[in-house]
Write a protein that holds these residues in place. Structure first.
Motif, PDB file in Angstrom:
ATOM      1  N   MET A   1       9.604   3.556  14.827  1.00 51.64           N
ATOM      2  CA  MET A   1       9.509   2.193  14.278  1.00 51.64           C
ATOM      3  C   MET A   1       9.437   2.261  12.753  1.00 51.64           C
ATOM      4  O   MET A   1       8.562   2.920  12.198  1.00 51.64           O
ATOM      5  CB  MET A   1       8.264   1.495  14.823  1.00 51.64           C
ATOM      6  CG  MET A   1       8.027   0.103  14.277  1.00 51.64           C
ATOM      7  SD  MET A   1       9.008  -1.178  15.077  1.00 51.64           S
ATOM      8  CE  MET A   1       8.305  -1.225  16.710  1.00 51.64           C
ATOM      9  N   ILE A   2      10.360   1.595  12.085  1.00 51.46           N
ATOM     10  CA  ILE A   2      10.368   1.564  10.622  1.00 51.46           C
ATOM     11  C   ILE A   2       9.488   0.409  10.143  1.00 51.46           C
ATOM     12  O   ILE A   2       9.658  -0.737  10.550  1.00 51.46           O
ATOM     13  CB  ILE A   2      11.801   1.395  10.079  1.00 51.46           C
ATOM     14  CG1 ILE A   2      12.664   2.605  10.451  1.00 51.46           C
ATOM     15  CG2 ILE A   2      11.783   1.205   8.552  1.00 51.46           C
ATOM     16  CD1 ILE A   2      12.167   3.925   9.907  1.00 51.46           C
ATOM     17  N   LYS A   3       8.532   0.727   9.265  1.00 42.89           N
ATOM     18  CA  LYS A   3       7.607  -0.275   8.733  1.00 42.89           C
ATOM     19  C   LYS A   3       7.782  -0.506   7.233  1.00 42.89           C
ATOM     20  O   LYS A   3       7.255  -1.475   6.691  1.00 42.89           O
ATOM     21  CB  LYS A   3       6.166   0.140   9.022  1.00 42.89           C
ATOM     22  CG  LYS A   3       5.824   0.199  10.500  1.00 42.89           C
ATOM     23  CD  LYS A   3       4.368   0.578  10.717  1.00 42.89           C
ATOM     24  CE  LYS A   3       4.017   0.609  12.202  1.00 42.89           C
ATOM     25  NZ  LYS A   3       2.597   0.996  12.416  1.00 42.89           N
ATOM     26  N   LEU A   4       8.508   0.406   6.576  1.00 46.38           N
ATOM     27  CA  LEU A   4       8.708   0.290   5.131  1.00 46.38           C
ATOM     28  C   LEU A   4      10.110   0.768   4.766  1.00 46.38           C
ATOM     29  O   LEU A   4      10.533   1.845   5.195  1.00 46.38           O
ATOM     30  CB  LEU A   4       7.671   1.135   4.382  1.00 46.38           C
ATOM     31  CG  LEU A   4       7.826   1.246   2.860  1.00 46.38           C
ATOM     32  CD1 LEU A   4       7.608  -0.120   2.186  1.00 46.38           C
ATOM     33  CD2 LEU A   4       6.851   2.268   2.295  1.00 46.38           C
ATOM     34  N   ILE A   5      10.823  -0.039   3.985  1.00 46.49           N
ATOM     35  CA  ILE A   5      12.147   0.319   3.470  1.00 46.49           C
ATOM     36  C   ILE A   5      12.015   0.515   1.969  1.00 46.49           C
ATOM     37  O   ILE A   5      11.500  -0.349   1.259  1.00 46.49           O
ATOM     38  CB  ILE A   5      13.166  -0.793   3.772  1.00 46.49           C
ATOM     39  CG1 ILE A   5      13.396  -0.902   5.287  1.00 46.49           C
ATOM     40  CG2 ILE A   5      14.490  -0.544   3.037  1.00 46.49           C
ATOM     41  CD1 ILE A   5      14.027  -2.204   5.720  1.00 46.49           C
ATOM     42  N   VAL A   6      12.476   1.666   1.494  1.00 45.55           N
ATOM     43  CA  VAL A   6      12.360   2.010   0.072  1.00 45.55           C
ATOM     44  C   VAL A   6      13.750   2.306  -0.462  1.00 45.55           C
ATOM     45  O   VAL A   6      14.450   3.172   0.059  1.00 45.55           O
ATOM     46  CB  VAL A   6      11.454   3.239  -0.131  1.00 45.55           C
ATOM     47  CG1 VAL A   6      11.293   3.532  -1.617  1.00 45.55           C
ATOM     48  CG2 VAL A   6      10.097   3.029   0.522  1.00 45.55           C
ATOM     49  N   PHE A  38       9.259  -3.972   1.921  1.00 47.15           N
ATOM     50  CA  PHE A  38      10.325  -3.447   1.068  1.00 47.15           C
ATOM     51  C   PHE A  38       9.711  -2.957  -0.231  1.00 47.15           C
ATOM     52  O   PHE A  38       8.766  -3.558  -0.757  1.00 47.15           O
ATOM     53  CB  PHE A  38      11.366  -4.528   0.783  1.00 47.15           C
ATOM     54  CG  PHE A  38      12.468  -4.083  -0.137  1.00 47.15           C
ATOM     55  CD1 PHE A  38      13.428  -3.175   0.284  1.00 47.15           C
ATOM     56  CD2 PHE A  38      12.541  -4.541  -1.453  1.00 47.15           C
ATOM     57  CE1 PHE A  38      14.436  -2.744  -0.556  1.00 47.15           C
ATOM     58  CE2 PHE A  38      13.551  -4.131  -2.304  1.00 47.15           C
ATOM     59  CZ  PHE A  38      14.500  -3.223  -1.861  1.00 47.15           C
ATOM     60  N   MET A  39      10.246  -1.859  -0.743  1.00 44.85           N
ATOM     61  CA  MET A  39       9.767  -1.287  -2.003  1.00 44.85           C
ATOM     62  C   MET A  39      10.940  -0.795  -2.821  1.00 44.85           C
ATOM     63  O   MET A  39      11.894  -0.221  -2.282  1.00 44.85           O
ATOM     64  CB  MET A  39       8.794  -0.138  -1.722  1.00 44.85           C
ATOM     65  CG  MET A  39       8.265   0.561  -2.968  1.00 44.85           C
ATOM     66  SD  MET A  39       6.964   1.768  -2.597  1.00 44.85           S
ATOM     67  CE  MET A  39       5.551   0.682  -2.553  1.00 44.85           C
ATOM     68  N   GLY A 219       5.363   9.757  -5.582  1.00 43.80           N
ATOM     69  CA  GLY A 219       4.870   8.401  -5.781  1.00 43.80           C
ATOM     70  C   GLY A 219       4.841   7.621  -4.481  1.00 43.80           C
ATOM     71  O   GLY A 219       3.903   6.864  -4.200  1.00 43.80           O
ATOM     72  N   LEU A 220       5.869   7.824  -3.662  1.00 41.56           N
ATOM     73  CA  LEU A 220       5.934   7.146  -2.369  1.00 41.56           C
ATOM     74  C   LEU A 220       4.824   7.637  -1.439  1.00 41.56           C
ATOM     75  O   LEU A 220       4.254   6.852  -0.672  1.00 41.56           O
ATOM     76  CB  LEU A 220       7.314   7.355  -1.739  1.00 41.56           C
ATOM     77  CG  LEU A 220       7.581   6.662  -0.404  1.00 41.56           C
ATOM     78  CD1 LEU A 220       7.260   5.182  -0.464  1.00 41.56           C
ATOM     79  CD2 LEU A 220       9.041   6.879   0.016  1.00 41.56           C
ATOM     80  N   ILE A 224       2.281   5.004   0.474  1.00 39.38           N
ATOM     81  CA  ILE A 224       2.096   4.847   1.919  1.00 39.38           C
ATOM     82  C   ILE A 224       0.674   5.203   2.346  1.00 39.38           C
ATOM     83  O   ILE A 224       0.176   4.688   3.351  1.00 39.38           O
ATOM     84  CB  ILE A 224       3.130   5.650   2.736  1.00 39.38           C
ATOM     85  CG1 ILE A 224       2.947   7.164   2.553  1.00 39.38           C
ATOM     86  CG2 ILE A 224       4.545   5.210   2.407  1.00 39.38           C
ATOM     87  CD1 ILE A 224       3.751   7.993   3.544  1.00 39.38           C
ATOM     88  N   GLU A 225       0.017   6.061   1.571  1.00 40.27           N
ATOM     89  CA  GLU A 225      -1.387   6.373   1.873  1.00 40.27           C
ATOM     90  C   GLU A 225      -2.232   5.100   1.754  1.00 40.27           C
ATOM     91  O   GLU A 225      -3.077   4.822   2.594  1.00 40.27           O
ATOM     92  CB  GLU A 225      -1.899   7.442   0.909  1.00 40.27           C
ATOM     93  CG  GLU A 225      -3.328   7.867   1.180  1.00 40.27           C
ATOM     94  CD  GLU A 225      -3.808   8.925   0.219  1.00 40.27           C
ATOM     95  OE1 GLU A 225      -5.016   9.254   0.272  1.00 40.27           O
ATOM     96  OE2 GLU A 225      -3.007   9.438  -0.589  1.00 40.27           O
ATOM     97  N   LYS A 226      -1.962   4.315   0.715  1.00 41.90           N
ATOM     98  CA  LYS A 226      -2.685   3.056   0.522  1.00 41.90           C
ATOM     99  C   LYS A 226      -2.315   2.038   1.599  1.00 41.90           C
ATOM    100  O   LYS A 226      -3.161   1.258   2.048  1.00 41.90           O
ATOM    101  CB  LYS A 226      -2.398   2.483  -0.865  1.00 41.90           C
ATOM    102  CG  LYS A 226      -3.186   1.222  -1.169  1.00 41.90           C
ATOM    103  CD  LYS A 226      -2.976   0.729  -2.579  1.00 41.90           C
ATOM    104  CE  LYS A 226      -3.793  -0.543  -2.824  1.00 41.90           C
ATOM    105  NZ  LYS A 226      -3.627  -1.094  -4.180  1.00 41.90           N
TER     106      LYS A 226
END
Length: 296
Positions: A1-6, A38-39, A219-220, A224-226
């Motif tokens: 499952m994708i939760k973040l697109i960078v 999105f980032m 940096g990414l 994602i840790e946060k």
């Protein structure tokens, strides 16, 4: 499952006209509706990418200056990594002897040292770098550069010593020259002289210098840790060598057909080019797979 697109911007999400296409923008909007963040991951600073995000009404996080600065969706700083101030003068001298006009990206905006003519020439070289159709003459590029967002956010200093009196935090140094072979030779030379720095290129016409761990991938990791997101829940898109750390650290990596060869070799998949809506098409595909996972 994708939760973040960078996504990287220049050469990836942007087409050759430096615009986000309607399909790419629609994909980002649809991702937001489905709760997928999105980032932006870019070599640019907040000063120069912020207006673009505002123009397209993108509420997103930012990895800036190749990872030297990370900001959340409210644009508050999460982390910064600066170039060691003790080596700035030595580095500036080396770049000057190589024939470059360095641009310094700092906590007080972009800075440059030298005459107005040098500043305008540097901006012309930057415009040639961004002109992926290679149709601009140098004279046209210089004129275009005079009214660019990069020029409008650039502060000129007479000398490097004048600039350093401002007690700046220097996050990144970037130089431009239209001769790709010249840049490759000098980039390798800089790596030998300054082995503890990250010295990469987003295009053959530039060199980008950061602290060793001021890279997009690192940096990414902090971002994602946060956010509490796992690496396998992230999809990354990029086309240049300054995207390499993302491709090495994150398994779901996608390179447009126009990307550098090394990036395409590292990618999980090569997608259509930045002029063929590659990012948007892949985002829609990933969102469809998310729905399938939810239903299974």
């Amino acid at each position: 499952m994708i939760k973040l697109i960078v996504s990287d911007m220049d050469g990836t999400l942007f087409n050759s006209e430096q615009r986000i296409s309607p399909l790419n923008l629609a994909a980002i909007r649809e991702a937001d509706k489905q709760g997928v963040r999105f980032m932006i991951a870019t070599g640019r600073s907040m000063d120069t990418i912020g207006p673009t995000a505002d123009k397209y009404e993108l509420k997103c996080g930012f990895i800036l200056m190749n990872g030297a600065e990370v900001r959340d969706e409210s644009r508050s700083i999460i982390s910064t990594i600066n170039i060691d101030s003790n080596i700035i003068e030595e580095l500036a001298d080396k770049l000057d002897r190589q024939g470059y006009i360095p641009e310094y990206m700092t906590n007080q905006g972009a800075q440059i040292c030298g005459s107005k003519e040098k500043m305008e020439l540097n901006m012309g070289y930057r415009m040639l770098c961004l002109d992926r159709s290679h149709t601009l003459t140098l004279e046209e590029a210089v004129e275009q550069g005079k009214s660019s967002v990069f020029m409008n956010t650039l502060t000129r200093n007479d000398t490097i010593k004048d600039m350093l009196k401002k007690d700046l935090e220097i996050r990144k140094i970037i130089v431009f020259n239209p001769d790709a072979e010249f840049n490759t030779k000098n980039r390798l030379e800089l790596k030998e002289v300054f082995p503890d720095l990250s010295i990469l290129s987003s295009y053959p016409e530039n060199i980008e210098i950061n602290a060793k761990y001021a890279q997009k991938g690192y940096g990414l990791e902090k971002a994602i840790e946060k956010l509490g997101i796992k690496k396998e829940e992230v999809a990354v898109f990029g086309d240049g060598l300054n995207d390499l750390s993302m491709f090495e650290l994150f398994p779901n990596s996608f390179a447009p057909a126009n990307a550098e060869t090394e990036i395409k070799e590292k990618a999980k998949e090569v997608i259509p080019s930045n002029n063929d809506d590659g990012v948007g098409k892949k985002i829609f595909e990933l969102l469809y797979k998310n729905r399938e996972e939810e239903l299974s």
